[in-house]
Design a protein around this motif. Structure first.
Motif, PDB file in Angstrom:
ATOM      1  N   ALA A 218      -1.075  -7.402 -13.964  1.00  0.00           N
ATOM      2  CA  ALA A 218      -1.385  -6.389 -15.354  1.00  0.00           C
ATOM      3  C   ALA A 218      -1.450  -5.108 -15.039  1.00  0.00           C
ATOM      4  O   ALA A 218      -1.485  -4.868 -13.776  1.00  0.00           O
ATOM      5  CB  ALA A 218      -2.611  -7.159 -15.931  1.00  0.00           C
ATOM      6  N   ASP A 219      -1.453  -4.194 -16.180  1.00  0.00           N
ATOM      7  CA  ASP A 219      -1.568  -2.865 -15.926  1.00  0.00           C
ATOM      8  C   ASP A 219      -2.851  -2.668 -15.453  1.00  0.00           C
ATOM      9  O   ASP A 219      -3.910  -3.452 -15.441  1.00  0.00           O
ATOM     10  CB  ASP A 219      -1.529  -2.249 -17.468  1.00  0.00           C
ATOM     11  CG  ASP A 219      -2.037  -0.836 -17.300  1.00  0.00           C
ATOM     12  OD1 ASP A 219      -0.965  -0.011 -16.975  1.00  0.00           O
ATOM     13  OD2 ASP A 219      -2.852  -0.422 -17.608  1.00  0.00           O
ATOM     14  N   GLN A 220      -3.079  -1.783 -14.365  1.00  0.00           N
ATOM     15  CA  GLN A 220      -4.191  -1.663 -13.775  1.00  0.00           C
ATOM     16  C   GLN A 220      -5.566  -1.534 -14.462  1.00  0.00           C
ATOM     17  O   GLN A 220      -6.681  -1.863 -14.252  1.00  0.00           O
ATOM     18  CB  GLN A 220      -4.173  -0.320 -12.819  1.00  0.00           C
ATOM     19  CG  GLN A 220      -5.198  -0.204 -11.798  1.00  0.00           C
ATOM     20  CD  GLN A 220      -5.365  -1.427 -10.786  1.00  0.00           C
ATOM     21  OE1 GLN A 220      -4.326  -1.670 -10.058  1.00  0.00           O
ATOM     22  NE2 GLN A 220      -6.397  -2.197 -10.633  1.00  0.00           N
ATOM     23  N   ALA A 221      -5.226  -0.539 -15.617  1.00  0.00           N
ATOM     24  CA  ALA A 221      -6.370  -0.205 -16.667  1.00  0.00           C
ATOM     25  C   ALA A 221      -6.977  -1.693 -17.191  1.00  0.00           C
ATOM     26  O   ALA A 221      -8.070  -1.723 -17.294  1.00  0.00           O
ATOM     27  CB  ALA A 221      -6.091   0.686 -17.511  1.00  0.00           C
ATOM     28  N   ALA A 222      -6.018  -2.482 -17.703  1.00  0.00           N
ATOM     29  CA  ALA A 222      -6.183  -3.582 -18.452  1.00  0.00           C
ATOM     30  C   ALA A 222      -7.019  -4.567 -17.006  1.00  0.00           C
ATOM     31  O   ALA A 222      -8.067  -5.462 -17.447  1.00  0.00           O
ATOM     32  CB  ALA A 222      -5.064  -4.615 -18.731  1.00  0.00           C
TER      33      ALA A 222
END
Length: 236
Positions: free
Chosen positions: A95-99
């Protein structure tokens, strides 16, 4: 699952005995029998130094040599020995790091809501309070080293012995520490996957299929459907 570089029949109590030695002395002993491994390990990393020294004492073979033997086996490489199952198909959900960070923080919040603090208090009273009183608590072995316990050490030992404001502050610090180490651990896991599989292409590296899970609302389209197609094709 990879081989962990373990030799059969090792006596774990010996490792604990070795860790009682001074860091400098422990590292000096390892340097004499396995200079290659000693050069890789920091003298203050007593757990790993003791582990390598234990391997040599129990097998008569330097730990570094055992690791080299595993790496040279078919399917092995610089980062470890061969996989347990040679014909594997790996689905990597990333997943995207922020997510991912947001999801991990929510996981901690959910654990707290489900009774994590009550479980920690009970465990502390049963198994750790006496050790703390005698100044022999150990957060380097067994379950005590697990993420989610040592982060609340100051809160647990001060609960009931300080003001409500101080207790609340220590609790919040413990929660934030738990979230940070959880995210740090996830980053290490992702880094390991990249280094172990994506950066070492070759006939002995199994196929790795990345599935994007940043948007859970697209689970069917982005994860489930392609995963089923990949597995079906792999089996055929």
């Amino acid at each position: 699952q990879e081989k962990a570089g373990k030799a059969p029949g090792l006596v774990t109590d010996r490792k604990a005995e070795l860790e009682q030695l001074d860091s400098v002395e422990l590292h000096r002993r390892l340097s004499q029998v396995d200079p290659e491994m000693a050069a890789k390990l920091h003298p203050h990393d007593k757990r790993k130094v003791a582990r390598s020294l234990q391997v040599f004492e129990e097998t008569g073979i330097p730990h570094s040599e055992i690791l080299h033997q595993q790496q040279e086996e078919e399917g092995g490489g610089p980062l470890g020995g061969p996989l347990k199952y040679p014909h594997a198909c790996i689905l990597w959900l990333h997943a995207d790091q922020a997510a991912l960070d947001q999801r991990l923080e929510k996981r901690v919040d959910d654990m707290l809501a489900a009774g994590l603090l009550e479980e920690l208090r009970d465990f502390h009273q049963r198994y750790n309070r006496e050790k703390v009183a005698e100044n022999r608590q150990d957060y380097q072995h067994g379950i005590f080293q697990s993420i989610g316990f040592k982060e609340f050490h100051k809160y647990l030992i001060s609960e009931g012995n300080c003001s409500p404001e101080t207790s609340a502050l220590l609790l919040e610090k413990g929660i934030q520490a738990l979230k940070q180490v959880t995210k740090r651990y996830a980053r290490r896991q992702n880094k390991w996957v990249r280094n172990r599989f994506l950066k070492r292409p070759g006939p002995n590296v199994p196929p790795v299929y990345g599935l994007e899970v940043s948007d859970l609302l697209r689970w069917e389209e982005d994860v489930l459907k392609p995963a089923l197609e990949i597995v079906e094709s792999f089996i055929q």
